[in-house]
Design a protein around this motif. Sequence first.
Motif, PDB file in Angstrom:
ATOM      1  N   GLY A 748      24.646  65.946  53.058  1.00  0.00           N
ATOM      2  CA  GLY A 748      25.928  66.313  53.339  1.00  0.00           C
ATOM      3  C   GLY A 748      27.099  65.664  53.773  1.00  0.00           C
ATOM      4  O   GLY A 748      26.810  64.490  54.301  1.00  0.00           O
ATOM      5  N   LYS A 749      28.313  66.130  53.580  1.00  0.00           N
ATOM      6  CA  LYS A 749      29.607  65.381  54.251  1.00  0.00           C
ATOM      7  C   LYS A 749      29.846  65.918  55.688  1.00  0.00           C
ATOM      8  O   LYS A 749      29.422  65.044  56.401  1.00  0.00           O
ATOM      9  N   GLY A 750      30.281  66.812  56.137  1.00  0.00           N
ATOM     10  CA  GLY A 750      30.292  67.162  57.269  1.00  0.00           C
ATOM     11  C   GLY A 750      31.214  66.259  57.974  1.00  0.00           C
ATOM     12  O   GLY A 750      32.114  65.804  57.790  1.00  0.00           O
ATOM     13  N   THR A 751      30.745  66.148  59.144  1.00  0.00           N
ATOM     14  CA  THR A 751      31.251  65.012  60.263  1.00  0.00           C
ATOM     15  C   THR A 751      30.991  63.683  59.828  1.00  0.00           C
ATOM     16  O   THR A 751      31.555  62.700  60.367  1.00  0.00           O
ATOM     17  N   GLY A 752      29.908  63.432  58.974  1.00  0.00           N
ATOM     18  CA  GLY A 752      29.475  62.114  58.839  1.00  0.00           C
ATOM     19  C   GLY A 752      28.478  61.701  59.864  1.00  0.00           C
ATOM     20  O   GLY A 752      27.843  60.712  59.591  1.00  0.00           O
ATOM     21  N   ALA A 753      28.124  62.353  60.745  1.00  0.00           N
ATOM     22  CA  ALA A 753      27.211  62.067  61.848  1.00  0.00           C
ATOM     23  C   ALA A 753      25.704  61.741  61.437  1.00  0.00           C
ATOM     24  O   ALA A 753      25.131  61.011  61.484  1.00  0.00           O
ATOM     25  N   LEU A 754      25.236  62.934  60.730  1.00  0.00           N
ATOM     26  CA  LEU A 754      23.789  62.820  59.863  1.00  0.00           C
ATOM     27  C   LEU A 754      23.626  61.876  58.818  1.00  0.00           C
ATOM     28  O   LEU A 754      22.688  61.195  58.932  1.00  0.00           O
ATOM     29  N   ARG A 755      24.913  61.271  58.124  1.00  0.00           N
ATOM     30  CA  ARG A 755      24.648  60.586  57.251  1.00  0.00           C
ATOM     31  C   ARG A 755      24.635  59.099  58.184  1.00  0.00           C
ATOM     32  O   ARG A 755      23.930  57.966  57.761  1.00  0.00           O
ATOM     33  N   ARG A 756      25.373  58.761  59.233  1.00  0.00           N
ATOM     34  CA  ARG A 756      25.164  57.572  60.030  1.00  0.00           C
ATOM     35  C   ARG A 756      23.929  57.502  60.354  1.00  0.00           C
ATOM     36  O   ARG A 756      23.358  56.344  60.607  1.00  0.00           O
ATOM     37  N   GLU A 757      23.111  58.562  61.042  1.00  0.00           N
ATOM     38  CA  GLU A 757      21.801  58.350  61.494  1.00  0.00           C
ATOM     39  C   GLU A 757      20.701  58.208  60.216  1.00  0.00           C
ATOM     40  O   GLU A 757      20.049  57.171  60.625  1.00  0.00           O
ATOM     41  N   VAL A 758      21.034  58.762  59.299  1.00  0.00           N
ATOM     42  CA  VAL A 758      20.493  58.277  57.946  1.00  0.00           C
ATOM     43  C   VAL A 758      20.325  56.879  57.667  1.00  0.00           C
ATOM     44  O   VAL A 758      19.165  56.135  57.380  1.00  0.00           O
ATOM     45  N   HIS A 759      21.480  56.503  57.718  1.00  0.00           N
ATOM     46  CA  HIS A 759      21.807  54.819  57.294  1.00  0.00           C
ATOM     47  C   HIS A 759      21.100  53.962  58.192  1.00  0.00           C
ATOM     48  O   HIS A 759      20.555  52.873  57.861  1.00  0.00           O
ATOM     49  N   ASP A 777      30.180  61.810  40.789  1.00  0.00           N
ATOM     50  CA  ASP A 777      29.845  62.973  40.031  1.00  0.00           C
ATOM     51  C   ASP A 777      28.285  63.420  40.533  1.00  0.00           C
ATOM     52  O   ASP A 777      27.822  64.485  39.823  1.00  0.00           O
ATOM     53  N   ARG A 778      27.768  62.841  41.334  1.00  0.00           N
ATOM     54  CA  ARG A 778      26.125  63.162  41.755  1.00  0.00           C
ATOM     55  C   ARG A 778      26.338  63.537  43.298  1.00  0.00           C
ATOM     56  O   ARG A 778      25.248  63.581  43.878  1.00  0.00           O
ATOM     57  N   GLY A 779      27.517  63.653  43.973  1.00  0.00           N
ATOM     58  CA  GLY A 779      27.308  64.044  45.441  1.00  0.00           C
ATOM     59  C   GLY A 779      28.168  63.384  46.281  1.00  0.00           C
ATOM     60  O   GLY A 779      28.302  63.659  47.227  1.00  0.00           O
ATOM     61  N   GLY A 780      28.671  62.118  45.815  1.00  0.00           N
ATOM     62  CA  GLY A 780      29.565  61.212  46.477  1.00  0.00           C
ATOM     63  C   GLY A 780      28.814  60.824  47.977  1.00  0.00           C
ATOM     64  O   GLY A 780      27.742  60.384  48.150  1.00  0.00           O
ATOM     65  N   ASP A 781      29.771  61.023  49.111  1.00  0.00           N
ATOM     66  CA  ASP A 781      29.279  60.571  50.466  1.00  0.00           C
ATOM     67  C   ASP A 781      28.389  61.661  50.972  1.00  0.00           C
ATOM     68  O   ASP A 781      28.083  61.500  52.372  1.00  0.00           O
ATOM     69  N   GLY A 782      28.169  62.804  50.280  1.00  0.00           N
ATOM     70  CA  GLY A 782      26.987  63.756  50.480  1.00  0.00           C
ATOM     71  C   GLY A 782      25.855  63.298  50.471  1.00  0.00           C
ATOM     72  O   GLY A 782      24.821  64.247  50.657  1.00  0.00           O
ATOM     73  N   MET A 783      25.315  62.588  49.648  1.00  0.00           N
ATOM     74  CA  MET A 783      24.087  61.798  49.178  1.00  0.00           C
ATOM     75  C   MET A 783      23.774  60.478  49.303  1.00  0.00           C
ATOM     76  O   MET A 783      24.793  59.741  48.623  1.00  0.00           O
ATOM     77  N   THR A 784      22.632  60.130  49.425  1.00  0.00           N
ATOM     78  CA  THR A 784      22.516  58.543  49.541  1.00  0.00           C
ATOM     79  C   THR A 784      21.227  58.426  48.631  1.00  0.00           C
ATOM     80  O   THR A 784      20.348  58.984  48.586  1.00  0.00           O
ATOM     81  N   MET A 785      21.599  57.207  47.823  1.00  0.00           N
ATOM     82  CA  MET A 785      20.533  56.733  46.620  1.00  0.00           C
ATOM     83  C   MET A 785      19.582  55.717  47.424  1.00  0.00           C
ATOM     84  O   MET A 785      20.317  54.645  47.799  1.00  0.00           O
ATOM     85  N   VAL A 786      18.242  55.677  47.338  1.00  0.00           N
ATOM     86  CA  VAL A 786      17.582  54.655  47.995  1.00  0.00           C
ATOM     87  C   VAL A 786      16.568  54.178  46.944  1.00  0.00           C
ATOM     88  O   VAL A 786      16.134  54.750  46.061  1.00  0.00           O
ATOM     89  N   GLU A 787      16.536  52.759  46.928  1.00  0.00           N
ATOM     90  CA  GLU A 787      15.559  51.918  46.170  1.00  0.00           C
ATOM     91  C   GLU A 787      14.429  51.366  47.104  1.00  0.00           C
ATOM     92  O   GLU A 787      14.895  50.784  48.095  1.00  0.00           O
ATOM     93  N   LEU A 788      13.243  51.860  46.741  1.00  0.00           N
ATOM     94  CA  LEU A 788      12.019  51.230  47.567  1.00  0.00           C
ATOM     95  C   LEU A 788      11.575  49.793  46.944  1.00  0.00           C
ATOM     96  O   LEU A 788      11.742  49.542  45.708  1.00  0.00           O
ATOM     97  N   GLY A 789      11.185  48.893  47.898  1.00  0.00           N
ATOM     98  CA  GLY A 789      10.810  47.719  47.577  1.00  0.00           C
ATOM     99  C   GLY A 789       9.314  47.437  47.502  1.00  0.00           C
ATOM    100  O   GLY A 789       8.719  48.235  48.375  1.00  0.00           O
TER     101      GLY A 789
END
Length: 789
Positions: A748-759, A777-789
């Motif tokens: 989610g977007k909100g205040t960005g606090a949860l995004r920072r913790e996730v990152h 078009d797929r959520g913007g800064d409300g969603m993070t896409m992850v590539e696993l190595g």
Amino acid sequence: MDTRSLQLLEFHKVLGSLADLAVSIPGRLACAALSPLSDPDMLFRRQRLLAECLELRRDAHFRLTEFPDLAGLFPALGNESVPLDLDALFALQAVLTQADEARRVLAPAAPSPGSPGGVRPLLREMAESAPAPHKTMAALARCLSPDGGLRDESSPELFSARAEIRAVHRTCTRQVRDYVQGQGLASYLQDDFITISSDRYVLPLKSNFKGRIPGIIHDYSQTGETCYFEPFFLVEVNNRLQELKKEEREAEARVLAFLSGLCRQEQDGLAAFSRLLVDLDVLLACAALAEAMAGTIPDVGPDEPVRLPGARHPLLLLAASDPSRVVPQDIILEPSQRALIISGANAGGKTVCLKTLGLLALMAFSGLAVPAAPGCGLPHWRKVFVFLGDEQSLEDHLSTFTAQIRHLSRAWPQVDQDTLVLLDEFGAGTDPAQGAALAQAVVDGLLEKNAWLAAATHFPALKAYGLSKPGVRAACMLFDPAGKKPLYGLAYDQVGASVALDVAREHGLPEDLLVKAHKYLLMEGADSSSILDRLNVLALRKQEELDELAELQIQEKKKTVAIRERYEKRLAALLDEVRETSREIARSYQEGRLGRKQAQKALAEAGKRLIEENAAVSQPSPGDSAKPSSPDFDGLKPGDLVHLPGWNKSGRVLDKDPKRRMVKVDLGGVCLWVDAREVAEASGREAKKAGGGWSVKSASDQGGQSAVVSAFVLDLRGRRADEAVAELAAFLDDSVLKGRTQLEIVHGKGTGALRREVHDFLRTAPQVASFRLAPADRGGDGMTMVELG
């Protein structure tokens, strides 16, 4: 349904046994009045109600107790000038109280989480359809006392009158005690207490002292030794008592009239509650009968074949001291067959077999369970015609043969494709050749009408007919060739000998007569007993082998189920073990005890171990008789549904490796590369079960076709930071273990606090190769896409 057939099959005796299990008189009457239903929807509903009642009995949540019959109460409510008496009101209260309790059990206002209203929906609907007469129930509870009378609180007038009556009693008691003690009259009294005679307080005076005290004698005891004497000082008090008694009776009459008026106002509710209780009594009796017979609710429908495995005659079963001694019969016709011809020894069980088929059909169509094995079923016959045994009538001047013909002639115009006809020794009582020919013609005619039939016969021609005629199945009652006794078992695609001479010998006919009979049989060239004996031996041996095979099949199924349970337990334990290992690896990396490459290698080894150990312990699915065919490798494409027998799971193809002949399959979130030879085609049932786990996203390629990608989503919105990080760590471990390559983390977007913790967490996670914010078009800064190595 033909009433004569119901009588011949003794359906009334089954209903009698059912009625004995009801707890009330109206319930017993309703049980005795049950009849087969011609409407399939009504029959299906009655069967479902029975199934729910069986669950209700097993749960032991509710039991009915005896309740009175209200049949005479409702006509009395029609006469508004006559109030109901106390007996009627108490009977009504008993019914309403129990019906209200049943309603609360069947349709609770707030069902428990484990058993919502849908658990027993038809019983709930039946209970809710009965409107509760709340006013009448409340008034009866307030006015009727447990001792069988009206409560003082029923009305102010009644309360006041009774209070004064009690005061008069106390006054009389005191005055009499003072008078007796003051005059020294204790020796004149038979007892030292006052009593009531003709609603007046009196003294039990010894008769020889009756002239000693002024007063009025009201009565004498039977022996004449005691007279009931009213002293003059009690006359005025007793007169007041009479006035109060009159007031009490008038107050009681007004209460009864009031209660009767409420009953008339809510008469529909009273009738509905009464019907609810009677219907429930009948259903619970049906459930009790099903349990007593170890019965099964059969499948009934127009396309159902005759399928009654393990069928037993209900009356024999209920009358037997040891039910296991009642020999079960497998009464079964193939879908293309509509007739059964049964032959065999006299007193071998042919008629019982016919009656069992007919009686179980009547029970099934009446919504009752039948004494047969699970999986039983019958066509829905609207008519059943029975022609059993000796129907000779001296009153009507009919021989056995004539009576059979007359009854058949009357029924013939009504026979159609929804009819079952039972013929027991039809054609007997006349010339055997002509009787056999007539029996064959009747069977032909019934088949031409597309009717269903079962016939018992001794005619050789009809036995051969059963073996050769399409749509007809022959069966014989097994006979012990060594002991010369019937075994009462049914063997199919065989014919049996009548063994009349053996039966006659068994029942004591002189041997010289039997020898002469055998000679006459040889002279006529009609002795086929040796051939039929041989056939009977073969049939007996075949049946024994079938029984052994059935027992072996049951044992093998049990073994397979046990193996499958052990496998599933081992697989679950293995998954838990590998998950714990992956979490430990992740913790070791975060604490610096393992490097990035070491952690990745350890996680990969854990996943490899899971696959190898699963392959080592996996077993075929229970019930699989053959390995499913593998699909054409070249024909497989991403998105196809396939089945992995080793995992007993189905999934979708994600990718192919033509060089190694391997396919990548998504098993509901677990992605595996497997050899193409280990992949089977998915059935329709498996296709419905495929998928599950974390949600799988689909995207459209440039050509507009839907392409499946390995993207999985974790939604962390609404979580606290510490909860989100813990869930994200477990999600990454699980994703690596299951071979996922792309993940989507919704914060989610909100205040960005949860995004920072996730990152912050993703930067240090050893499983993560890279991550970025999703496109607009797929959520913007409300969603993070992850590539696993």
